[in-house]
Every structure is written in structure tokens, then in C-alpha cells.
Motif scaffolding. Structure first.
Motif, PDB file in Angstrom:
ATOM      1  N   LEU A  56       0.823  -1.208   0.000  1.00  0.00           N
ATOM      2  CA  LEU A  56       0.000   0.000   0.000  1.00  0.00           C
ATOM      3  C   LEU A  56       0.856   1.257   0.000  1.00  0.00           C
ATOM      4  CD1 LEU A  56      -2.788  -1.134   2.451  1.00  0.00           C
ATOM      5  CD2 LEU A  56      -2.993  -0.741  -0.002  1.00  0.00           C
ATOM      6  N   GLU A  57       2.066   1.184   0.539  1.00  0.00           N
ATOM      7  CA  GLU A  57       2.982   2.319   0.450  1.00  0.00           C
ATOM      8  C   GLU A  57       3.594   2.410  -0.947  1.00  0.00           C
ATOM      9  OE1 GLU A  57       5.238   1.022   3.788  1.00  0.00           O
ATOM     10  OE2 GLU A  57       4.533   2.664   5.022  1.00  0.00           O
ATOM     11  N   THR A  72       1.926  -4.796  -7.684  1.00  0.00           N
ATOM     12  CA  THR A  72       1.246  -3.954  -6.704  1.00  0.00           C
ATOM     13  C   THR A  72      -0.024  -3.355  -7.289  1.00  0.00           C
ATOM     14  OG1 THR A  72       3.335  -3.402  -5.612  1.00  0.00           O
ATOM     15  CG2 THR A  72       1.485  -1.909  -5.252  1.00  0.00           C
ATOM     16  N   ASP A  73       0.063  -2.864  -8.508  1.00  0.00           N
ATOM     17  CA  ASP A  73      -1.101  -2.286  -9.167  1.00  0.00           C
ATOM     18  C   ASP A  73      -2.193  -3.330  -9.366  1.00  0.00           C
ATOM     19  OD1 ASP A  73      -2.069   0.230 -10.532  1.00  0.00           O
ATOM     20  OD2 ASP A  73      -2.343  -1.214 -12.151  1.00  0.00           O
ATOM     21  N   PHE A  74      -1.810  -4.568  -9.593  1.00  0.00           N
ATOM     22  CA  PHE A  74      -2.774  -5.646  -9.830  1.00  0.00           C
ATOM     23  C   PHE A  74      -3.634  -5.909  -8.591  1.00  0.00           C
ATOM     24  CE2 PHE A  74      -3.350 -10.294  -9.157  1.00  0.00           C
ATOM     25  CZ  PHE A  74      -4.404 -10.476 -10.042  1.00  0.00           C
ATOM     26  N   VAL A  75      -3.011  -6.044  -7.417  1.00  0.00           N
ATOM     27  CA  VAL A  75      -3.788  -6.386  -6.226  1.00  0.00           C
ATOM     28  C   VAL A  75      -4.531  -5.176  -5.660  1.00  0.00           C
ATOM     29  CG1 VAL A  75      -2.405  -8.384  -5.573  1.00  0.00           C
ATOM     30  CG2 VAL A  75      -1.719  -6.113  -4.790  1.00  0.00           C
ATOM     31  N   VAL A  76      -3.908  -4.000  -5.674  1.00  0.00           N
ATOM     32  CA  VAL A  76      -4.538  -2.837  -5.043  1.00  0.00           C
ATOM     33  C   VAL A  76      -5.723  -2.338  -5.848  1.00  0.00           C
ATOM     34  CG1 VAL A  76      -4.143  -0.472  -4.241  1.00  0.00           C
ATOM     35  CG2 VAL A  76      -2.374  -2.193  -3.943  1.00  0.00           C
ATOM     36  N   THR A  77      -5.674  -2.448  -7.163  1.00  0.00           N
ATOM     37  CA  THR A  77      -6.763  -1.956  -7.997  1.00  0.00           C
ATOM     38  C   THR A  77      -7.845  -2.998  -8.256  1.00  0.00           C
ATOM     39  OG1 THR A  77      -5.505  -2.551  -9.998  1.00  0.00           O
ATOM     40  CG2 THR A  77      -5.267  -0.287  -9.149  1.00  0.00           C
ATOM     41  N   PHE A 134     -12.681  -4.165  -1.112  1.00  0.00           N
ATOM     42  CA  PHE A 134     -11.557  -4.335  -0.196  1.00  0.00           C
ATOM     43  C   PHE A 134     -11.583  -3.287   0.913  1.00  0.00           C
ATOM     44  CE2 PHE A 134      -7.192  -3.380   1.101  1.00  0.00           C
ATOM     45  CZ  PHE A 134      -6.760  -4.636   1.499  1.00  0.00           C
ATOM     46  N   SER A 135     -11.833  -2.026   0.546  1.00  0.00           N
ATOM     47  CA  SER A 135     -11.881  -0.966   1.553  1.00  0.00           C
ATOM     48  C   SER A 135     -13.041  -1.185   2.522  1.00  0.00           C
ATOM     49  CB  SER A 135     -12.005   0.401   0.874  1.00  0.00           C
ATOM     50  OG  SER A 135     -10.869   0.688   0.080  1.00  0.00           O
ATOM     51  N   ALA A 136     -14.174  -1.664   2.007  1.00  0.00           N
ATOM     52  CA  ALA A 136     -15.325  -1.922   2.884  1.00  0.00           C
ATOM     53  C   ALA A 136     -15.011  -3.028   3.879  1.00  0.00           C
ATOM     54  CB  ALA A 136     -16.538  -2.285   2.034  1.00  0.00           C
ATOM     55  N   ALA A 186      -2.948 -14.997  -4.776  1.00  0.00           N
ATOM     56  CA  ALA A 186      -2.490 -13.691  -4.302  1.00  0.00           C
ATOM     57  C   ALA A 186      -3.674 -12.802  -3.942  1.00  0.00           C
ATOM     58  CB  ALA A 186      -1.617 -13.026  -5.362  1.00  0.00           C
ATOM     59  N   LEU A 187      -4.720 -12.832  -4.754  1.00  0.00           N
ATOM     60  CA  LEU A 187      -5.909 -12.024  -4.459  1.00  0.00           C
ATOM     61  C   LEU A 187      -6.642 -12.532  -3.222  1.00  0.00           C
ATOM     62  CD1 LEU A 187      -7.353 -11.444  -8.052  1.00  0.00           C
ATOM     63  CD2 LEU A 187      -6.241  -9.759  -6.581  1.00  0.00           C
ATOM     64  N   ILE A 188      -6.719 -13.848  -3.069  1.00  0.00           N
ATOM     65  CA  ILE A 188      -7.390 -14.417  -1.897  1.00  0.00           C
ATOM     66  C   ILE A 188      -6.665 -14.016  -0.619  1.00  0.00           C
ATOM     67  CG2 ILE A 188      -7.953 -16.582  -0.712  1.00  0.00           C
ATOM     68  CD1 ILE A 188      -8.460 -17.806  -3.478  1.00  0.00           C
ATOM     69  N   THR A 189      -5.351 -14.185  -0.617  1.00  0.00           N
ATOM     70  CA  THR A 189      -4.582 -13.808   0.583  1.00  0.00           C
ATOM     71  C   THR A 189      -4.621 -12.300   0.805  1.00  0.00           C
ATOM     72  OG1 THR A 189      -2.567 -13.801  -0.785  1.00  0.00           O
ATOM     73  CG2 THR A 189      -3.043 -15.797   0.482  1.00  0.00           C
ATOM     74  N   TRP A 190      -4.708 -11.520  -0.273  1.00  0.00           N
ATOM     75  CA  TRP A 190      -4.788 -10.059  -0.135  1.00  0.00           C
ATOM     76  C   TRP A 190      -6.059  -9.648   0.611  1.00  0.00           C
ATOM     77  CZ3 TRP A 190      -1.691  -5.995  -0.691  1.00  0.00           C
ATOM     78  CH2 TRP A 190      -2.256  -4.723  -0.837  1.00  0.00           C
TER      79      TRP A 190
END
Length: 410
Positions: free
Chosen positions: A6-7, A18-23, A29-31, A290-294
């Protein structure tokens, strides 16, 4: 959640992994993050507030000043609360103001506030969770030193210097390397990001590796202390030893549940990052994991605050009594020495409250060379445990003392 990704996301020229998981589904995710952090924050505060029931049970004895480990556990909870607060604020802003996230991705933008908020919130979260890791390590060291060396109250000021100093130093160094030469124009490649990831995961790995070693050695020393305290190993001593082992196990279990997913996710993202094309069909399974663990990290990272209080103290209930806070402070200030000796070499107050490991017993028969009573070392490990078992330990020890006195009189 607390992830160096996130940093890294605050850099407009972030890496593809990083762009793949955060976007990916940022609203969902934020909720999830704000919901998990909010619940953890509320229940953690309820857990650490004083309760009526606890004081009614132990009200017949004055409450001594808390031991160093008791203060450490409280500081860990405060660090977790502050870290959760950062997650709630950041996730709430990203939910309510999606333009903030979009403006982070714009290179050479005149609006610097989205990047400033991104970096500031990420550093806040990393700092306090990193401090929580260091304090967790200091707790393991503290209980080991107290039990092994019978050293009494450890130097809490030294722990403050170590934890906050290392947390601030590593956080500043990692961020400086990550955002060189500027936030809007970060260097590309893994070389500049690796120091940031190392400074983030170093205290986490230290706890995962070193704390079990200290806990195992502490429980081994506890058995010897319990046997040497009365010369026998009764059911009460066996029960207390078991409670201490269970408590250490719960602390490590919570830590593993909350933070091992971060290590797994980071390994997967680094693997994707070194691939020429992360969208290749052969990497579909890696991307999915990776998405599941994220998303799992977004839920369990902030839950550490509440789960830690359960591991430290158990469920303390909802019967909050804020009016007793002043009473507690007065009791701590008024009690600076132990209760009078009671014949059998065992302090009933220590057996009943199990809060203070540093009382020096004057006139006791069963003391070490420096005047330190072995039972005081044990008290630090069982504080915050079951109140019922605590009272049972007091009653049994008081009964042994009464039996000893009656035998002497007869």
C-alpha cells in the motif's frame, strides 16, 4: 491492513504486481477493511476498560502497581488500537472519496494531497503495527528474564527506547529508500523497494522465530519455579503451569493467523513481479491465490487488536465501570510494598491477584539470595488469565498456610 504494497501504491510508477492487487475491487476491499478494523477497534477498547466483576472478586485485596509485562501488554493493545484507527481513516477516505485514489495514479499532477494522504496513512499504520511487533518481542524477553533470573520489575524505559526507536528508524529508512528521489517520481525496479520490504517484515519475522524460543524456555523454567516454591507440585501448580503454556500458545496462534498471510502474499507478489507478463494464463492460479490472501489480510490484520486482548486476558465482558479508574490509580499509588508474611512462605495477595512479580517479601523463609520470592516470577505470566482459577489458587494457598499454622499450634 498493514502491507508495504500500500505504500508502494503511493508511487505513480508502481510495479505491475502492486497495481494488480490494489486496484482489484478496491471498493469491496476498503469496505472489508473498514468493517474489520472498526469492529476490532470497538471490542478492543471494551476489553481493556475496567470491569465491575473483576473488582468485586478481588476487591478484598489492594491492587498493586502493574508489573512490567502487564504494562507491555497494555502498550501492545494501544499500538494495535492506533494502527486500526489508521486503517479505518484510510479505508473510509478511499470509500467516500474515490477521486483520491484515482489522483494518486496521475503522474506529474499538481495536486499533491492524495499522495500525501496515501503516504501519511500508510506510514502511520506501518509505524504502530511495527511497534506492536517490537513490543510483542519485548514481552517474550521480559517474561523469560523475570522467570529465569528472578530479576523483579524489568526496566520499562529501556523497552520504550528499543521499540519506539527501532520502529521509527526502520520506518523512516524504508520510506526514504522507497520514495527516492520524490513521491511523484519514485525509482523503478526492485532495488529501491527491497529495503522498505525488509524493514517492514524484519520485526514480524523476529516475533515468529524468536518468541516461540523464549516462550518454550520460559515454560521450562516455570515448572522448576513452581516445584521449588513449596517443595511439591500439586494440582494447583500443574494447573497454573498449563494456563501459562496455553496463554503463550494463544499469543503465537493469534500472531500467526494475522500475519503469516502477509508473508505468503508477499512471496506470491514478488514471484509475479519478476515475471515478464503477470497476465499470462499460466500464472492464473498464482494470481488467484495472491488475491485471496490479499483480501484475507484486509480482514485479519486489523483483527489482531481484538484477538490479542482475548489471548492476553480472555473475554473480560461488557460490564464496564469507568468510575473505578480513579480507585485503581489510588490503589496503585498507595501500595508500594507487599502484604505481611504469612507463615508458609507464600503471599496470598500474589496468589489472588497474580498481577505483580516484583514484591520483595521481608521475613519470608522461602526467598532467594536477593530477597526475591519465586512466586512473584510466576505472577507475571498468569496475569489476565482466568479469574476463577486465580481465586482458587489463592484459596488453596491460604488453606495450606492455615493447615501449617494449626499443625504448629498442635
Amino acid at each position: 491492513m498493514a502491507s508495504p504494497r500500500l505504500e508502494t501504491f503511493c508511487c505513480p510508477n508502481r510495479d505491475a504486481a502492486t497495481d494488480f492487487v490494489v486496484t482489484f475491487q478496491p471498493t469491496l476491499f476498503s469496505a472489508l477493511s473498514v468493517g474489520s478494523a472498526g469492529l476490532s477497534l470497538i471490542f478492543t477498547i471494551l476489553q481493556i476498560l475496567p470491569k465491575r466483576k473483576g473488582y468485586r472478586r478481588l476487591g478484598q485485596y489492594p491492587l498493586p502497581k502493574p508489573a512490567s509485562s502487564s504494562r507491555i501488554l497494555f502498550i501492545i493493545s494501544i499500538c494495535d488500537i492506533l494502527g486500526c484507527t489508521g486503517i479505518v481513516v484510510r479505508s473510509s477516505v478511499w470509500l467516500g472519496l474515490p477521486n483520491v485514489v484515482e489522483n494518486i495514479s496521475v503522474s506529474n499532477s499538481s495536486d499533491v494531497w492524495p499522495e500525501v494522504f496515501c503516504v501519511g496513512s500508510a506510514m502511520w499504520i506501518q509505524l504502530f503495527f511495527s511497534a506492536s511487533f517490537w513490543w510483542t518481542f519485548c514481552y517474550a524477553v521480559d517474561v523469560f528474564l523475570v522467570v529465569k533470573t528472578s530479576a523483579g520489575i524489568s526496566t520499562i524505559i529501556l523497552y520504550h527506547m528499543i521499540t519506539w526507536g527501532l520502529a521509527l528508524l526502520l520506518c523512516a529508512e524504508g520510506v526514504a529508500m522507497l520514495y527516492y528521489p520524490s513521491i511523484s517520481n519514485c525509482e523503478s525496479g526492485l532495488q529501491h523497494a527491497i529495503p522498505h520490504y525488509v524493514t517492514t517484515y524484519a520485526p514480524m519475522l523476529l516475533v515468529l522465530i524468536a518468541n516461540p524460543v523464549f516462550f518454550i524456555r520460559t515454560t521450562t523454567a516455570v515448572t522448576s519455579l513452581l516445584k521449588g516454591r513449596q517443595g511439591i507440585y500439586t494440582e494447583n501448580e500443574r494447573r497454573l503451569s498449563t494456563e501459562i503454556k496455553i496463554r503463550f500458545f494463544k499469543i503465537m496462534l493469534v500472531f500467526c493467523i494475522c500475519w503469516i498471510p502477509n508473508i505468503i502474499n508477499e512471496c506470491l507478489l514478488f514471484f509475479l513481479e519478476v515475471q515478464p507478463d503477470i497476465s499470462d494464463s499460466s500464472l492464473r492460479t498464482v494470481r488467484n491465490v495472491a488475491l485471496i490472501t490479499w483480501f484475507f489480510m484486509g480482514i485479519v490484520n486489523p483483527m489482531q487488536a481484538f484477538l490479542n486482548t482475548l489471548a492476553f486476558h480472555g473475554w473480560t465482558g461488557l460490564d464496564v465501570d469507568l468510575s473505578l479508574q480513579r480507585r485503581r490509580e489510588l490503589a496503585w499509588d498507595s501500595v508500594s510494598t507487599s502484604a505481611p508474611a504469612t507463615g508458609g512462605g507464600y503471599n496470598p495477595m500474589v496468589g489472588s491477584t497474580l498481577l505483580y512479580q516484583g514484591h520483595i517479601q521481608e521475613g519470608k523463609k522461602n526467598t532467594t539470595g536477593n530477597g526475591f520470592h519465586p512466586s512473584d516470577s510466576i505472577s507475571v505470566l498468569s496475569e489476565g488469565g482466568s479469574e476463577s482459577s486465580t481465586v482458587e489458587l489463592h484459596m488453596s494457598s491460604e488453606q495450606r498456610d492455615a493447615d501449617g499454622e494449626s499443625l504448629e499450634n498442635s
